[in-house]
Design a protein around this motif. Sequence first.
Motif, short mmCIF file in Angstrom:
data_model
loop_
_atom_site.label_atom_id
_atom_site.label_comp_id
_atom_site.label_asym_id
_atom_site.label_seq_id
_atom_site.Cartn_x
_atom_site.Cartn_y
_atom_site.Cartn_z
N ASP A 119 22.79 -55.26 3.19
CA ASP A 119 22.68 -56.65 3.51
C ASP A 119 23.60 -57.22 2.58
O ASP A 119 24.33 -56.40 1.42
CB ASP A 119 21.30 -57.28 2.76
CG ASP A 119 20.87 -58.59 3.31
OD1 ASP A 119 21.92 -59.24 3.73
OD2 ASP A 119 19.79 -58.84 3.49
N HIS B 140 21.59 -65.74 2.32
CA HIS B 140 22.52 -65.12 3.30
C HIS B 140 23.57 -65.99 3.80
O HIS B 140 23.41 -67.46 3.36
CB HIS B 140 21.58 -64.94 4.49
CG HIS B 140 20.76 -63.53 4.01
ND1 HIS B 140 19.47 -63.61 4.06
CD2 HIS B 140 21.04 -62.34 3.38
CE1 HIS B 140 18.69 -62.59 3.65
NE2 HIS B 140 20.08 -61.68 3.38
N ARG C 37 12.20 -53.87 6.80
CA ARG C 37 12.59 -54.75 5.73
C ARG C 37 11.45 -55.71 5.29
O ARG C 37 10.66 -56.25 6.47
CB ARG C 37 13.73 -55.37 6.02
CG ARG C 37 15.13 -54.72 5.95
CD ARG C 37 16.35 -55.52 6.78
NE ARG C 37 16.16 -56.85 6.15
CZ ARG C 37 17.75 -57.15 5.67
NH1 ARG C 37 18.49 -56.48 5.83
NH2 ARG C 37 17.55 -58.30 4.82
#
Lengths: 269, 320
Positions: free
Chosen positions: B223, B320, B310
Motif C-alpha cells: 500500500d 490513500h 487486509r
Amino acid sequence: MDKSTLLLLAIILAVFGASVAAGHPAWGTFTGIAIILLAAGLAAGTLPLDSGAYFDERIGPSQRISNSLITMSSAAIVAIYAAGYHRTSPAAHRFDSQASGKASATIAAVVPPATANPATNTPAAASPAATPPVKKNNPRPTASPRKTPAGNSPATTTGINPSAGAEATPAVPHYKDGMYVAWGSCPHGDIEVSVSIEGGKIASTAISQCLTRYSCGWIAPKVPGGGLPDLPSQVVERQSPKVDYVSGATESSYAFADAVAAALSKALQ
Amino acid sequence: MHLPMPSPQPYPKHSNKGVRRSQALMGTVVTVHLVGGEGTPEGATHHEKAVEHAFDWFGRVEECCTRFEAESEVMRLASQPGVPVRVSTILYEAVQFALAVAEESAGAFDPTVGYAMETRGFNRDHRSGRKIETALDPGASVSYRDVRLDPDNKTITLLRPLILDLGAVAKGLAVDLAARELQPFGNFAIDAGGDLYLGGCNPDGEPWSIGIRHPRRENELIDSLRVSDRAVCTSGDYERRNSTDDSHHILDPRRGSSAEDVASVTVVASNAMLADALATAAFVLGPDEGIRLFDRLSVEGLIVTPELKRYETRGMSEYH
C-alpha cells in the motif's frame, strides 16, 4: 427523546396508574394495572435494551481512555523535551563531535564514485524552477508521462499537453541528448543509474547496477504500475531527480536520487 | 560505558533540497530529512544544527532504554529488583506509557517480556553484535503488574526480577523527540526503520508519500499512504527473525511464543510512540481485536494476515 425524559414519563404514568387503581375500586384496578405496565415498558426502554443508549454507554468511557493514552504520550514527549539535555549530557557531546568528525570523512569518500564532483548538486539547485510543473504533473494518470518521454521534442510535447509542456520547457533545455551513467551511494551500498536524454528531456531512467544489500526492486519494481512507487518512472514523470520517500528503502531511494542528479549534471556539461 | 558507534554514517546532503542525514542508531538506520534552508548560508547552518540536535535524541533515548547494554539505565534498574530506583525523565515517561498501553490492551502489549526475549535469542546488540546474558530466575512468570511507579519521587520499583523491553516504545519516543526538535521548521521527515514521522510537506509542497512494504513479497509494496504531520509505524513478522528457530521478534506475552495471526501492522497516529506500541499490541491481539483497539483509541491502522487478508479502520481511506 433521551432516556431521562422517558424515565420521568414512566414514573408519572406509574403514579397516575396507581391513583386510578386506588380511586376507582370497581373498574379502575384493571385500568390502573394496565397503565403501570405501560410505565414499566417505558422504563424498560431506558435500560440498556435500547441499542442506541447502550452504545452511548459503551463508547463514553473508552473515549476517555483513548484520550488519556494520546494525552499521556504527548505529555511524555513534552516533559522529556522540556527537561532538555543538550549541553548537559557528556554522551551527547561525544556524539556531536563524533558526528561532525565523521561527516567530513564521509563526504570525501562518497564523492569519487559519483564522478561528479561539486557539480552533483546543480540539478537539485535548478529544481526549484521545476517545482510547479511537478505539482501539476502528479494528479495526471501515469499513462501520460509514459507518452511524454517517447522521444518527442519539447515542441511536440507542447502540442500534446499544452500546460505541462509550456511550464516544463524552461527547466529542461539544458540537457544534451545522450546516455549518462552515474553512481549514488548510501550506507547499504551503491546504485548505478543510467539516464537517457532525448530531445533535451529525460526519456528514460533505469538502475543499471544495484550493489546495495537490499534488492533495488524496492524502489524500482520489475513490473511497473499498480500504484506502487516506481522511482525511475517518477524521474521521467517529474523530469527531475526528486522522488518519493519509500518506507523501508529510504536510503536506497536517496542513493537513487543522488545517482540521477549526478547523471543529469553530466548531461548539463 | 557508552559504546562508540561502530558505523555511524553521517551523510550530510543538500540535494533534493534541504538537509538529509543518516546514521546507524537503535539497531536501525535513522534518516532525518529537513526541507528548506538552502536560501542563505546561515539558513543552511541553522538547519544542519537542528538536524544534529534531532539525532542527539536518539543517542540519549537509547542510553536510557536499551536492554542490549548492561550499563544502560534500564539494565541497571533490572539489577535492583525490589527497591525503588530513581530514574531519568526519559525512562520514567517511557515506562509509564508502556504500562498504560499494557493496561489498555489487557496485557497483549507487555514491557516485561525482556527476559523472555533475551532467552529466545533476541539478545544481540545490533550495532556491536555483542551478546548480553542476564542471570534471572527463569521460572518466574512476570507481567506488567510487577512494575510500580512513584510519580512524586520519579522512582520505578520492580516487584520481581525482570527485564523491561522498551523496544516498541523507545524508538517511537526518540522519533517524536526528534520531531519536536524540528517542529519549528514545519517540513521534515524522520525515518527510523519502520517508525516514521512526517512533518508538513515534502519539498514539492505535497503530503509525504509513504510506501508500506509487502509482508510476503520481497520487492513489493502492499500500500502507499499520503500523510502530513502524522507518525506511521509498520511492524512486520519479516523483521528480525530469530536465528535458531523461525520465530520473529514480537512475542505474545500471554502465551510466551511469537504471535502468528498477523503478518504486518501499520498504524497512523499523532505520535510515533503511540503508533509503535499499538502496532505491537495489535500484532498480538490479531486482526479483529486489533482493529477494535484502533477504533477505541481513535488511531488509524491496517492489518495484513499471513494469508494477505487486509483489515483496516474506516479512517484509513483518508490517507490513500
